[in-house]
Design an enzyme around this catalytic site. Structure first.
Site, PDB file in Angstrom:
ATOM      1  CG  MET A  40      42.194  21.118  28.486  1.00  0.00           C
ATOM      2  SD  MET A  40      40.756  22.163  28.598  1.00  0.00           S
ATOM      3  CE  MET A  40      41.365  23.887  29.150  1.00  0.00           C
ATOM      4  CG  HIS A  69      47.678  23.561  33.576  1.00  0.00           C
ATOM      5  ND1 HIS A  69      46.731  24.275  33.606  1.00  0.00           N
ATOM      6  CD2 HIS A  69      47.537  22.453  34.358  1.00  0.00           C
ATOM      7  CE1 HIS A  69      45.887  23.966  34.409  1.00  0.00           C
ATOM      8  NE2 HIS A  69      46.378  22.845  35.036  1.00  0.00           N
ATOM      9  CG  MET A 140      43.395  24.619  38.452  1.00  0.00           C
ATOM     10  SD  MET A 140      44.089  25.426  36.932  1.00  0.00           S
ATOM     11  CE  MET A 140      42.736  26.351  36.383  1.00  0.00           C
ATOM     12  N   GLY A 145      39.086  23.904  32.395  1.00  0.00           N
ATOM     13  CA  GLY A 145      38.346  23.017  31.174  1.00  0.00           C
ATOM     14  C   GLY A 145      38.217  24.492  30.259  1.00  0.00           C
ATOM     15  N   GLY A 147      38.578  28.728  29.123  1.00  0.00           N
ATOM     16  CA  GLY A 147      39.214  30.189  29.279  1.00  0.00           C
ATOM     17  C   GLY A 147      38.071  31.093  29.613  1.00  0.00           C
ATOM     18  CG  ASP A 178      45.559  28.417  34.645  1.00  0.00           C
ATOM     19  OD1 ASP A 178      45.058  29.387  34.044  1.00  0.00           O
ATOM     20  OD2 ASP A 178      45.832  27.258  34.121  1.00  0.00           O
ATOM     21  N   GLY A 179      43.721  31.110  35.794  1.00  0.00           N
ATOM     22  CA  GLY A 179      42.074  31.408  35.711  1.00  0.00           C
ATOM     23  C   GLY A 179      41.540  32.686  36.051  1.00  0.00           C
ATOM     24  N   GLY A 200      44.863  34.194  29.963  1.00  0.00           N
ATOM     25  CA  GLY A 200      44.478  33.599  28.602  1.00  0.00           C
ATOM     26  C   GLY A 200      43.689  34.925  28.023  1.00  0.00           C
ATOM     27  CB  SER A 201      40.179  35.582  27.926  1.00  0.00           C
ATOM     28  OG  SER A 201      39.962  35.509  29.410  1.00  0.00           O
TER      29      SER A 201
HETATM   30  C1  DX5 Z   1      41.772  26.967  32.353  1.00  0.00           C
HETATM   31  C2  DX5 Z   1      42.965  27.000  31.773  1.00  0.00           C
HETATM   32  C3  DX5 Z   1      43.595  28.228  31.925  1.00  0.00           C
HETATM   33  C4  DX5 Z   1      42.803  29.214  30.950  1.00  0.00           C
HETATM   34  C5  DX5 Z   1      42.795  30.566  31.697  1.00  0.00           C
HETATM   35  O1  DX5 Z   1      41.346  25.518  32.229  1.00  0.00           O
HETATM   36  O2  DX5 Z   1      44.083  26.155  32.653  1.00  0.00           O
HETATM   37  O3  DX5 Z   1      45.029  28.276  31.530  1.00  0.00           O
HETATM   38  O4  DX5 Z   1      43.431  29.231  29.597  1.00  0.00           O
HETATM   39  O5  DX5 Z   1      42.113  31.249  30.760  1.00  0.00           O
HETATM   40  P1  DX5 Z   1      41.704  32.874  31.299  1.00  0.00           P
HETATM   41  O6  DX5 Z   1      42.930  33.562  31.707  1.00  0.00           O
HETATM   42  O7  DX5 Z   1      40.852  33.384  30.129  1.00  0.00           O
HETATM   43  O8  DX5 Z   1      40.817  32.423  32.690  1.00  0.00           O
HETATM   44 ZN    ZN Z   2      46.396  26.044  32.552  1.00  0.00          ZN
END
Ligand code: DX5
Ligand code: ZN
Length: 221
Positions: A40, A69, A140, A145, A147, A178-179, A200-201
């Site tokens: 980012m 990404h 997305m 932006g 997690g 993703d997300g 992610g989380s």
């Molecule tokens: C958001 C990212 C994701 C993020 C996903 O901008 O592109 O890859 O890490 O995180 P979670 O799984 O916590 O939504």
């Molecule tokens: Zn991502």
């Protein structure tokens, strides 16, 4: 290569960067297929993360494919850095590139898989003329932006529509989402046609990173 395998790609955005090596070992033990790296720039998205230096270190220390990404403006100015750092996949945002076809062809000419991502508000029809050239489309399911955001439920229909287009046109690309993915919704996301699940989380903020990775993998396989 048929791009229809179910793949778990933990996003290190939510990892503990002080213990990154250990965190990577945990996802490897859990059976992670790729490492998702969120880049980012504080411009395209309102947050700043890390650059190609981290990709280079990951490449030296893990055999998992690196799925990069790019949530950055003008990614064409930086792709070479990520390619030489060892990225296996590079995904750019449709909204951030004027000459998307040129950039995708360039990435592929360097023997790196090329992906295109769209934000929740961007329609699938904006991808119509690029689908036949890509290795992956990233839908997305949160506004990029950060997690830890909630999965936007209308993404399910978008995934299903893309999966249908892929089928009808006889194309071969991964459908990545993703997300907001967790054990509670990954099954319905998979059934809609997703093959690459970024989480992610729900992985890195859990009590057991390996077990959470394995759990997501078991649900979709
Ligand atoms: C958001 C990212 C994701 C993020 C996903 O901008 O592109 O890859 O890490 O995180 P979670 O799984 O916590 O939504
Ligand atoms: Zn991502």
């Amino acid at each position: 290569m048929k791009k229809n395998k179910k793949i778990i790609a933990p996003s290190i955005l939510s990892a503990d960067f002080f213990n990154l090596q250990q965190q990577i070992r945990y996802i490897e033990i859990g059976g992670a297929d790729w490492i998702h790296c969120d880049i980012m720039d504080g411009q395209f998205v309102p947050n700043l993360t890390f650059g190609s230096m981290v990709i280079k270190s990951l490449k030296k220390n893990s055999n998992l494919p690196l799925d990069v990404h790019l949530m950055i403006e003008k990614p064409e100015n930086l792709v070479d850095d990520f390619i030489s750092a060892g990225a296996d996949f590079i995904t750019v945002h449709q909204e951030a590139v004027v000459h998307l076809h040129r950039l995708i062809q360039y990435i592929k000419s360097k023997n790196v898989f090329a992906g295109v991502s769209i934000n929740p508000s961007t329609p699938l029809c904006s991808l119509e003329n690029i689908l036949e050239y890509v290795d992956m489309i990233l839908i997305m399911s949160v506004n990029p932006g950060f997690g830890g955001q909630e999965f936007i439920s209308s993404s399910i229909q978008k995934i299903a529509n893309l999966s249908e287009i892929r089928e009808k046109k006889g194309l071969d690309f991964y459908i990545q989402v993703d997300g907001g993915i967790s054990k509670n919704n990954i099954k319905s996301i998979s059934e809609a046609g997703c093959n690459v699940f970024v989480a992610g989380s729900s992985i890195f903020h859990s009590d057991n990173i390996s077990a959470s990775t394995a759990e997501l993998k078991n649900i979709v396989n």
